[in-house]
Design a protein around this motif. Structure first.
Motif, PDB file in Angstrom:
ATOM      1  N   PHE A  35      -0.180   7.764   3.587  1.00 20.68           N
ATOM      2  CA  PHE A  35      -0.874   8.627   2.614  1.00 20.68           C
ATOM      3  C   PHE A  35      -2.093   7.921   2.020  1.00 20.68           C
ATOM      4  O   PHE A  35      -2.162   6.691   1.988  1.00 20.68           O
ATOM      5  CB  PHE A  35       0.088   9.014   1.487  1.00 20.68           C
ATOM      6  N   SER A  36      -3.020   8.734   1.506  1.00 22.60           N
ATOM      7  CA  SER A  36      -4.195   8.189   0.819  1.00 22.60           C
ATOM      8  C   SER A  36      -3.830   7.898  -0.642  1.00 22.60           C
ATOM      9  O   SER A  36      -2.809   8.368  -1.138  1.00 22.60           O
ATOM     10  CB  SER A  36      -5.339   9.196   0.891  1.00 22.60           C
ATOM     11  N   LEU A  37      -4.696   7.151  -1.322  1.00 23.04           N
ATOM     12  CA  LEU A  37      -4.418   6.764  -2.714  1.00 23.04           C
ATOM     13  C   LEU A  37      -5.216   7.629  -3.693  1.00 23.04           C
ATOM     14  O   LEU A  37      -6.127   8.364  -3.290  1.00 23.04           O
ATOM     15  CB  LEU A  37      -4.758   5.286  -2.916  1.00 23.04           C
ATOM     16  N   ALA A  50      -4.821   4.747   5.777  1.00 22.44           N
ATOM     17  CA  ALA A  50      -4.623   6.199   5.906  1.00 22.44           C
ATOM     18  C   ALA A  50      -5.464   6.773   7.046  1.00 22.44           C
ATOM     19  O   ALA A  50      -5.051   7.706   7.725  1.00 22.44           O
ATOM     20  CB  ALA A  50      -4.980   6.892   4.596  1.00 22.44           C
ATOM     21  N   TYR A  80       0.844  -1.203   0.000  1.00 21.85           N
ATOM     22  CA  TYR A  80       0.000   0.000   0.000  1.00 21.85           C
ATOM     23  C   TYR A  80       0.880   1.256   0.000  1.00 21.85           C
ATOM     24  O   TYR A  80       0.684   2.174  -0.799  1.00 21.85           O
ATOM     25  CB  TYR A  80      -0.918  -0.002   1.238  1.00 21.85           C
ATOM     26  N   ASP A  81       1.866   1.291   0.891  1.00 25.38           N
ATOM     27  CA  ASP A  81       2.713   2.491   1.006  1.00 25.38           C
ATOM     28  C   ASP A  81       3.508   2.723  -0.283  1.00 25.38           C
ATOM     29  O   ASP A  81       3.734   3.865  -0.683  1.00 25.38           O
ATOM     30  CB  ASP A  81       3.663   2.365   2.203  1.00 25.38           C
ATOM     31  N   GLN A 135      -1.361  15.972   3.718  1.00 23.37           N
ATOM     32  CA  GLN A 135      -2.209  14.815   4.019  1.00 23.37           C
ATOM     33  C   GLN A 135      -3.069  15.170   5.221  1.00 23.37           C
ATOM     34  O   GLN A 135      -2.726  16.066   5.989  1.00 23.37           O
ATOM     35  CB  GLN A 135      -1.342  13.592   4.355  1.00 23.37           C
ATOM     36  N   ALA A 178       1.154   4.377  -2.676  1.00 21.89           N
ATOM     37  CA  ALA A 178       0.928   5.785  -2.305  1.00 21.89           C
ATOM     38  C   ALA A 178       2.143   6.635  -2.690  1.00 21.89           C
ATOM     39  O   ALA A 178       2.001   7.773  -3.147  1.00 21.89           O
ATOM     40  CB  ALA A 178       0.654   5.892  -0.808  1.00 21.89           C
TER      41      ALA A 178
END
Ligand SMILES: Cc1cc2nc3c(=O)[nH]c(=O)nc-3n(C[C@H](O)[C@H](O)[C@H](O)COP(=O)(O)O)c2cc1C
Length: 344
Positions: free
Chosen positions: A331-333, A217, A7-8, A132, A11
């Protein structure tokens, strides 16, 4: 199953920008990527971008509206304003002045780009990939005078004003309003259902969709299979535990910024979004975190009471952020840029 590491990495990749174009030449795709890094309600990304030679039109994507929490699309237009602010800052970094105007004919914001010897990158532009929402407790310390002065000046738009509240009494009063807002919103089944539809309860779902509020996030939920989590939404969105967390987080913030305006139309909603995004970018440039606490504004039954408490005369509160120094968050995507560009 996708891990937190996967995931990271996703992002990070979204925020790894292509090299700057040579000064004075336009890279519109880069501008659009930077615009999409803006905040949007529930990370719904309710925008489309129509690119012409020296003009980008930012259009609402009504398929991504939030009919329960945002009955009249004002938050959708705040989100478009946030994207427009990023676009304006990013255009300056490419040597272009950007002049955004809402056009009722196209129901969008026409951003006219004009080459300028004076337009150049500034600290707000540099902050775009780092901004963010950090939904964590901050360090509980007040900001310095110079920091507060910078933040106070930056949130003023042609139609928007910012009120900065830093006293303990004000933070306590805001906490009480947020608690009441949670009690109203989180006991409303339709609200919970809409929120659950935009939650991405595990990393795989978040990465597949590239939108919504990811568990990673948001930092609020255990990653769960999406269907199971949605069935448990009543337990997950429990007003008491949310309010206890919000109270702690507001008390440990340096202050609260309320974005207010006297007009109530799309141009104003856009301008308020721009002011709020500019504030968040300036905060980021100062290594200050921000997070939205809009409950007293989104819960319609509280709005006039909240405006009265703020002693607003002919104005209304439209958005609210808490701020302070503190840790960072995952962070968000975002969706791929191709998905938001409208071909002529
Ligand atoms: C108009 C608007 C309303 C928002 N309302 C809330 C809110 O009530 N609560 C919250 O936690 N975040 C809220 N957000 C923040 C979004 O959830 C956030 O921007 C989105 O998830 C993307 O994450 P990022 O800002 O960290 O990139 C709002 C953002 C906008 C632009």
């Amino acid at each position: 199953m996708a891990s937190a590491k996967d995931y990271d990495a996703a992002a990070r990749a979204i925020r790894q920008l292509t090299p700057e174009p040579p000064p004075g030449s336009l890279d519109t795709e880069r501008l659009v990527r930077l615009a999409t890094l803006a905040a949007s309600n529930h990370n719904s990304q309710p925008w489309k971008f129509h690119i012409e030679r020296d003009r980008i039109t930012v259009l609402p994507d009504y398929k991504r509206r939030l009919p329960v929490v945002d009955t009249d699309d004002r938050q959708l237009f705040h989100s478009l304003g946030c994207a427009v602010e990023n676009l304006v800052q990013a255009a300056a970094a490419q040597g272009f002045d950007a002049e955004p105007t809402y056009s009722s004919t196209v129901d969008g914001i026409v951003v006219q780009l004009e080459r300028s010897a004076w337009a150049k990158a500034n600290e707000l532009y540099a902050a775009i990939p780092h901004r963010q929402c950090v939904r964590k407790p901050y360090d509980g310390q007040p900001l310095g005078r110079a920091e507060l002065a910078k933040l106070t000046g930056i949130g003023r738009g042609s139609r928007a004003q910012t009120l900065i509240l830093v006293t303990e009494a004000a933070k306590e009063a805001v906490t009480e309003f947020v608690t009441q807002g949670n009690a109203l919103q989180l006991t409303d089944r339709a609200y919970r259902r809409e929120l659950a539809a935009w939650m991405r309860f595990n990393n795989g779902e978040a990465m597949r969709r590239g939108d919504g509020r990811s568990a990673r996030a948001t930092g609020r939920l255990l990653p769960l299979p999406g269907l199971l989590a949605r069935l448990m939404s009543k337990q997950i969105f429990d007003p008491e535990s949310h309010s206890a967390r919000d109270a702690k987080q507001i008390r440990r913030s340096a202050g609260v910024a309320v974005f207010v305006a006297s007009e109530d139309d799309k141009s104003t909603w856009i301008d308020v979004g721009r002011a709020c995004q500019r504030f968040a970018l300036q905060a980021t440039a100062l290594d200050i975190r921000t997070a939205f606490i809009n409950q007293p504004i989104h819960a319609r039954a509280l709005q006039s009471q909240f405006d009265e408490w703020l002693q607003l005369k002919g104005e209304r509160a439209m958005l609210m952020l808490r701020f302070g120094h503190g840790p960072k968050a995952p962070f968000s995507l975002r969706r791929p840029v191709d998905e938001v560009i409208v071909k002529s």
